[in-house]
Motif scaffolding. Structure first.
Motif, PDB file in Angstrom:
ATOM      1  N   ARG A 172       0.725  -1.200  -0.028  1.00 33.67           N
ATOM      2  CA  ARG A 172      -0.015  -0.082   0.103  1.00 33.67           C
ATOM      3  C   ARG A 172       0.869   1.321  -0.035  1.00 33.67           C
ATOM      4  NH1 ARG A 172      -4.129  -1.320   4.841  1.00 33.67           N
ATOM      5  NH2 ARG A 172      -5.176   0.635   4.245  1.00 33.67           N
ATOM      6  N   PHE A 173       0.556   2.284  -1.026  1.00 37.79           N
ATOM      7  CA  PHE A 173       1.402   3.541  -1.066  1.00 37.79           C
ATOM      8  C   PHE A 173       0.584   4.787  -0.224  1.00 37.79           C
ATOM      9  CE2 PHE A 173       2.366   0.591  -4.386  1.00 37.79           C
ATOM     10  CZ  PHE A 173       3.761   0.298  -4.437  1.00 37.79           C
ATOM     11  N   TYR A 174       1.506   5.483   0.386  1.00 36.05           N
ATOM     12  CA  TYR A 174       0.891   6.626   1.317  1.00 36.05           C
ATOM     13  C   TYR A 174       2.015   7.849   0.789  1.00 36.05           C
ATOM     14  CZ  TYR A 174      -1.647   3.114   4.211  1.00 36.05           C
ATOM     15  OH  TYR A 174      -2.172   1.890   4.885  1.00 36.05           O
ATOM     16  N   VAL A 175       1.411   8.932   1.006  1.00 34.54           N
ATOM     17  CA  VAL A 175       2.447  10.249   0.902  1.00 34.54           C
ATOM     18  C   VAL A 175       2.105  11.105   2.091  1.00 34.54           C
ATOM     19  CG1 VAL A 175       2.631  12.172  -0.351  1.00 34.54           C
ATOM     20  CG2 VAL A 175       1.844  10.235  -1.697  1.00 34.54           C
ATOM     21  N   SER A 176       3.267  11.705   2.490  1.00 32.95           N
ATOM     22  CA  SER A 176       3.243  12.484   3.676  1.00 32.95           C
ATOM     23  C   SER A 176       4.027  13.832   3.200  1.00 32.95           C
ATOM     24  CB  SER A 176       4.087  11.936   4.715  1.00 32.95           C
ATOM     25  OG  SER A 176       4.338  12.891   5.792  1.00 32.95           O
ATOM     26  N   LEU A 177       3.389  14.815   3.422  1.00 28.12           N
ATOM     27  CA  LEU A 177       4.059  16.097   3.247  1.00 28.12           C
ATOM     28  C   LEU A 177       4.670  16.788   4.388  1.00 28.12           C
ATOM     29  CD1 LEU A 177       1.525  17.729   0.769  1.00 28.12           C
ATOM     30  CD2 LEU A 177       3.255  16.423   0.432  1.00 28.12           C
ATOM     31  N   ASP A 178       4.714  16.068   5.674  1.00 30.73           N
ATOM     32  CA  ASP A 178       5.521  16.656   6.758  1.00 30.73           C
ATOM     33  C   ASP A 178       6.957  16.941   6.573  1.00 30.73           C
ATOM     34  OD1 ASP A 178       3.193  16.604   8.059  1.00 30.73           O
ATOM     35  OD2 ASP A 178       3.483  14.308   8.926  1.00 30.73           O
ATOM     36  N   GLN A 179       7.617  17.959   7.328  1.00 31.75           N
ATOM     37  CA  GLN A 179       8.868  18.245   7.022  1.00 31.75           C
ATOM     38  C   GLN A 179       9.706  17.044   7.527  1.00 31.75           C
ATOM     39  OE1 GLN A 179      10.738  20.432   5.817  1.00 31.75           O
ATOM     40  NE2 GLN A 179      12.800  20.099   6.762  1.00 31.75           N
ATOM     41  N   ASP A 180       9.385  16.524   8.854  1.00 30.44           N
ATOM     42  CA  ASP A 180      10.296  15.285   9.281  1.00 30.44           C
ATOM     43  C   ASP A 180       9.515  14.157   9.398  1.00 30.44           C
ATOM     44  OD1 ASP A 180      11.766  13.731  11.051  1.00 30.44           O
ATOM     45  OD2 ASP A 180      12.225  15.186  12.527  1.00 30.44           O
ATOM     46  N   VAL A 181       9.458  13.295   8.524  1.00 32.92           N
ATOM     47  CA  VAL A 181       8.754  12.291   8.174  1.00 32.92           C
ATOM     48  C   VAL A 181       9.237  11.058   9.254  1.00 32.92           C
ATOM     49  CG1 VAL A 181       8.025  10.232   6.891  1.00 32.92           C
ATOM     50  CG2 VAL A 181       8.073  12.683   5.965  1.00 32.92           C
ATOM     51  N   GLN A 182      10.591  10.859   9.443  1.00 36.30           N
ATOM     52  CA  GLN A 182      11.201  10.224  10.302  1.00 36.30           C
ATOM     53  C   GLN A 182      10.423   9.994  11.679  1.00 36.30           C
ATOM     54  OE1 GLN A 182      13.309   7.282   9.198  1.00 36.30           O
ATOM     55  NE2 GLN A 182      12.313   6.724  11.069  1.00 36.30           N
ATOM     56  N   SER A 183      10.732  11.387  12.429  1.00 38.22           N
ATOM     57  CA  SER A 183       9.922  11.641  13.493  1.00 38.22           C
ATOM     58  C   SER A 183       8.605  11.021  13.840  1.00 38.22           C
ATOM     59  CB  SER A 183      10.435  12.812  14.055  1.00 38.22           C
ATOM     60  OG  SER A 183      11.770  13.065  14.246  1.00 38.22           O
ATOM     61  N   GLU A 184       7.819  11.379  12.822  1.00 34.40           N
ATOM     62  CA  GLU A 184       6.534  11.129  12.785  1.00 34.40           C
ATOM     63  C   GLU A 184       6.398   9.641  12.769  1.00 34.40           C
ATOM     64  OE1 GLU A 184       3.833  13.246  13.131  1.00 34.40           O
ATOM     65  OE2 GLU A 184       5.342  15.084  13.327  1.00 34.40           O
ATOM     66  N   LEU A 185       7.026   8.964  11.963  1.00 32.12           N
ATOM     67  CA  LEU A 185       7.018   7.387  12.163  1.00 32.12           C
ATOM     68  C   LEU A 185       7.314   7.051  13.335  1.00 32.12           C
ATOM     69  CD1 LEU A 185       8.361   6.618   8.498  1.00 32.12           C
ATOM     70  CD2 LEU A 185       5.998   6.069   9.327  1.00 32.12           C
ATOM     71  N   ASP A 186       8.215   7.418  13.823  1.00 32.10           N
ATOM     72  CA  ASP A 186       8.710   6.984  15.219  1.00 32.10           C
ATOM     73  C   ASP A 186       7.825   7.089  16.268  1.00 32.10           C
ATOM     74  OD1 ASP A 186      11.255   6.350  14.057  1.00 32.10           O
ATOM     75  OD2 ASP A 186      12.372   8.167  14.773  1.00 32.10           O
ATOM     76  N   ALA A 187       6.958   8.281  16.257  1.00 37.95           N
ATOM     77  CA  ALA A 187       6.097   8.525  17.224  1.00 37.95           C
ATOM     78  C   ALA A 187       4.899   8.014  17.081  1.00 37.95           C
ATOM     79  CB  ALA A 187       5.659   9.866  17.180  1.00 37.95           C
ATOM     80  N   ALA A 188       4.477   7.485  15.647  1.00 41.28           N
ATOM     81  CA  ALA A 188       3.481   6.526  15.403  1.00 41.28           C
ATOM     82  C   ALA A 188       3.705   4.981  15.715  1.00 41.28           C
ATOM     83  CB  ALA A 188       3.150   6.810  13.823  1.00 41.28           C
ATOM     84  N   ARG A 189       4.950   4.512  15.395  1.00 46.76           N
ATOM     85  CA  ARG A 189       4.931   3.286  15.956  1.00 46.76           C
ATOM     86  C   ARG A 189       5.039   3.009  17.318  1.00 46.76           C
ATOM     87  NH1 ARG A 189       9.720   3.989  12.010  1.00 46.76           N
ATOM     88  NH2 ARG A 189       9.118   3.122  10.058  1.00 46.76           N
ATOM     89  N   ALA A 190       5.548   4.045  18.038  1.00 51.82           N
ATOM     90  CA  ALA A 190       5.178   3.949  19.518  1.00 51.82           C
ATOM     91  C   ALA A 190       3.759   4.031  20.050  1.00 51.82           C
ATOM     92  CB  ALA A 190       6.068   5.159  20.159  1.00 51.82           C
ATOM     93  N   ALA A 191       2.976   4.812  19.319  1.00 54.33           N
ATOM     94  CA  ALA A 191       1.526   4.972  19.675  1.00 54.33           C
ATOM     95  C   ALA A 191       0.726   3.808  19.185  1.00 54.33           C
ATOM     96  CB  ALA A 191       1.017   6.411  19.107  1.00 54.33           C
ATOM     97  N   HIS A 192       1.165   3.087  18.025  1.00 52.63           N
ATOM     98  CA  HIS A 192       0.303   1.995  17.515  1.00 52.63           C
ATOM     99  C   HIS A 192       1.122   0.796  17.254  1.00 52.63           C
ATOM    100  CE1 HIS A 192      -2.707   5.059  16.720  1.00 52.63           C
ATOM    101  NE2 HIS A 192      -1.762   5.929  16.146  1.00 52.63           N
ATOM    102  N   PRO A 193       1.689   0.362  18.366  1.00 58.69           N
ATOM    103  CA  PRO A 193       2.526  -1.015  18.137  1.00 58.69           C
ATOM    104  C   PRO A 193       1.969  -2.264  17.534  1.00 58.69           C
ATOM    105  CG  PRO A 193       2.085  -0.813  20.445  1.00 58.69           C
ATOM    106  CD  PRO A 193       1.588   0.649  19.872  1.00 58.69           C
TER     107      PRO A 193
END
Length: 292
Positions: A91-112
């Motif tokens: 599945r393909f997604y697009v993010s326009l956030d400036q810091d995608v890596q930090s957003e992914l890290d936070a999401a992984r912690a919130a949704h293990p």
């Protein structure tokens, strides 16, 4: 000749943003002469969710893979080698956030253990469409793709001005003198140039939107080659910047003229970008966007 990825190698290859052209890999934004690009709100990251072990009992993997650019309210331009040869169900997604890596890290912690929730937390899902002629010959690999997104969720999440495409044959019309005088800028989320450490060469960083200046090197069909050499004040692209934009300032207008595809392995010398002013690129894009 481009080398396509097999399904079993897709995750690894795309994680590096790799297309091989005469055995030279694609690349991302260097550390030298580069700066953050929060104002380049039209530049985004391609996020992919995929099964990396063929075991349905284990969660899929989610990560950012390549870079790209919004052409209008719902069309994200990237490279075909970023969207091809994934395992079934990717599945393909697009993010326009400036810091995608930090957003992914936070999401992984919130949704293990919930990859779909991780992906949805950082990006908007879309449908990928690549040039049906990809992978073509070295003369034109047709390495171009778009991800079509639902416009309403994108508009609700991010504010941006879409990139402006070039007119047909724009780079040819500038001629050698005009190209040499043109200011080029590359942007993307990729890693830094090769650095030597105890474990050998590594490419640190990645996941944050950066930009760097480039100067003209050479032009042919379908490539514009741009110099990344530090002594000339240039920066450049590296792993993970594949599909990302190469802008040119022409007649006072900031135009998206090419997308990053390949370059030298250490990410020090040349960015080889796929032109968007050629008949092949315009033919592919015509069903998805309004061309100038």
């Amino acid at each position: 000749m481009p080398i396509t990825r097999t399904a079993g190698r897709a995750a690894l290859a795309a994680a590096l943003g790799v297309l091989l052209l005469t055995a030279v890999p694609a690349h991302a934004i260097n550390s030298y002469n580069a700066t953050p690009a929060p104002e380049r709100t039209e530049v985004g990251a391609l996020v992919v969710q995929w099964d990396d072990d063929a075991d349905p009992a284990t969660p899929d993997r989610v990560d950012w893979m390549c870079s790209g650019t919004m052409l209008d309210g719902r069309t994200f331009l990237t490279a075909a080698h970023c969207t091809s040869d994934w395992p079934a169900g990717a599945r393909f997604y697009v993010s326009l956030d400036q810091d995608v890596q930090s957003e992914l890290d936070a999401a992984r912690a919130a949704h293990p253990g919930d990859p779909a929730a991780v992906a949805a937390a950082v990006a908007v899902e879309g449908a990928a469409h690549q040039d049906p002629a990809y992978p073509g010959p070295a003369g034109d690999p047709h390495d171009i793709a778009v991800v079509q997104l639902p416009a309403a969720p994108v508009a609700a999440r991010w504010h941006f001005t879409p990139a402006t495409l070039p007119t047909a044959g724009l780079l040819d019309s500038l001629g050698p003198q005009g190209l040499n005088a043109t200011a080029f800028t590359v942007a993307g989320y990729g890693t830094e140039e090769a650095q030597r450490g105890p474990g050998g060469l590594t490419h640190p960083g990645g996941g944050v939107r950066m930009k760097a200046p480039l100067t003209f090197d050479a032009l042919n069909n379908p490539w514009v080659r741009l110099a990344m050499t530090a002594p000339q004040g240039n920066g450049g692209a590296c792993y993970g910047d594949s599909g990302g934009p190469n802008f040119a300032t022409v007649g006072g207008r900031f135009l998206l003229v090419a997308t990053t595809i390949t370059g030298d392995g250490p990410c020090y010398a040349t960015n080889v970008a796929y032109r968007l002013d050629t008949p092949a690129a315009r033919t592919f894009l015509a069903p998805y966007v309004t061309l100038p």
